[in-house]
Motif scaffolding. Structure first.
Motif, short mmCIF file in Angstrom:
data_model
loop_
_atom_site.label_atom_id
_atom_site.label_comp_id
_atom_site.label_asym_id
_atom_site.label_seq_id
_atom_site.Cartn_x
_atom_site.Cartn_y
_atom_site.Cartn_z
N TYR A 5 110.31 14.83 -22.42
CA TYR A 5 109.67 15.94 -21.68
C TYR A 5 108.90 15.39 -20.48
O TYR A 5 108.32 14.32 -20.53
N SER A 6 108.89 16.19 -19.41
CA SER A 6 108.21 15.73 -18.20
C SER A 6 106.79 16.27 -18.08
O SER A 6 105.92 15.58 -17.57
N TRP A 7 106.56 17.52 -18.50
CA TRP A 7 105.22 18.10 -18.42
C TRP A 7 105.13 19.32 -19.31
O TRP A 7 106.15 19.78 -19.85
N ASN B 110 104.53 16.46 -34.83
CA ASN B 110 105.32 15.58 -35.69
C ASN B 110 106.82 15.87 -35.61
O ASN B 110 107.61 15.01 -35.25
N LYS B 111 107.25 17.08 -35.93
CA LYS B 111 108.69 17.39 -35.98
C LYS B 111 109.32 17.57 -34.60
O LYS B 111 110.52 17.49 -34.45
N PHE B 112 108.50 17.82 -33.59
CA PHE B 112 109.04 17.93 -32.23
C PHE B 112 109.24 16.55 -31.62
O PHE B 112 109.71 16.42 -30.51
N LYS B 113 108.83 15.52 -32.33
CA LYS B 113 108.97 14.12 -31.92
C LYS B 113 108.38 13.85 -30.55
O LYS B 113 108.97 13.15 -29.71
N THR B 114 107.21 14.40 -30.31
CA THR B 114 106.50 14.14 -29.05
C THR B 114 105.01 14.35 -29.25
O THR B 114 104.56 14.81 -30.30
N ASN B 115 104.26 14.04 -28.24
CA ASN B 115 102.83 14.31 -28.17
C ASN B 115 102.46 14.41 -26.70
O ASN B 115 103.29 14.18 -25.83
#
Length: 171
Positions: free
Chosen positions: A50-52, A154-159
């Protein structure tokens, strides 16, 4: 021996003098109550997918004391995908539902906040719910709230690291 007695007597007198001054301050009652805030969020995800991000939220706050509050926050956040070699990737939009604890730590304006909850994916065919947690720091006065937080999905595999600008008021 006489010097020791004088020293002990002076120390006791000093302690009583400080106690006397401390009792002069008046304790004021604090009216517990609710606040409502509307915020705009922008963030930068820390992974490569993701970029933003951009979102809005509504936060209900119940003041337990002048320095501590419980919060409930919901809204909508959209994570925008990066373009990858001409492949059209789908953005991820979700509704966060978080409960938290806010503690003012300096001058009744600077605070720390911890929130936990769930993120419900609602756009582009995503059908997941993730656990999310978000520690943050911020500044608030009677109407304005500015904070920075780290938010993990967690499940979206990002922060992400996000900035929140909000307007709030007493109910």
């Amino acid at each position: 021996m006489r010097k020791l007695k004088m020293f002990c007597l002076s120390a006791v007198a000093l302690l009583f003098a400080n106690t006397t001054f401390a009792q002069d301050s008046e304790v004021k009652n604090y009216d517990q109550g609710f606040r409502l805030g509307f915020g705009l969020n922008g963030g930068i995800p820390t992974d490569n997918d993701y970029s933003w991000s951009l979102g809005g939220d509504v936060r209900l706050q119940y003041d337990l004391t002048k320095r501590t509050s419980l919060t409930l926050t919901t809204g909508f956040t959209n994570l925008f995908m990066k373009d990858k070699d001409g492949v059209e990737a789908k953005d991820l939009g979700f509704i966060p539902a978080k409960a938290g604890f806010k503690a003012f730590i300096w001058e009744d304006q600077f605070y720390v906040l911890g929130e936990v909850g769930a993120g419900f994916a609602v756009t582009n065919g995503y059908d997941q719910t993730t656990f999310l947690w978000a520690p943050g720091i911020g500044y608030a006065n009677k109407y304005i709230d500015i904070s920075v937080r780290y938010e993990d999905y967690n499940k979206f595999k990002t922060n992400q690291v996000a900035l929140r600008l909000a307007y709030g008021f007493d109910l």
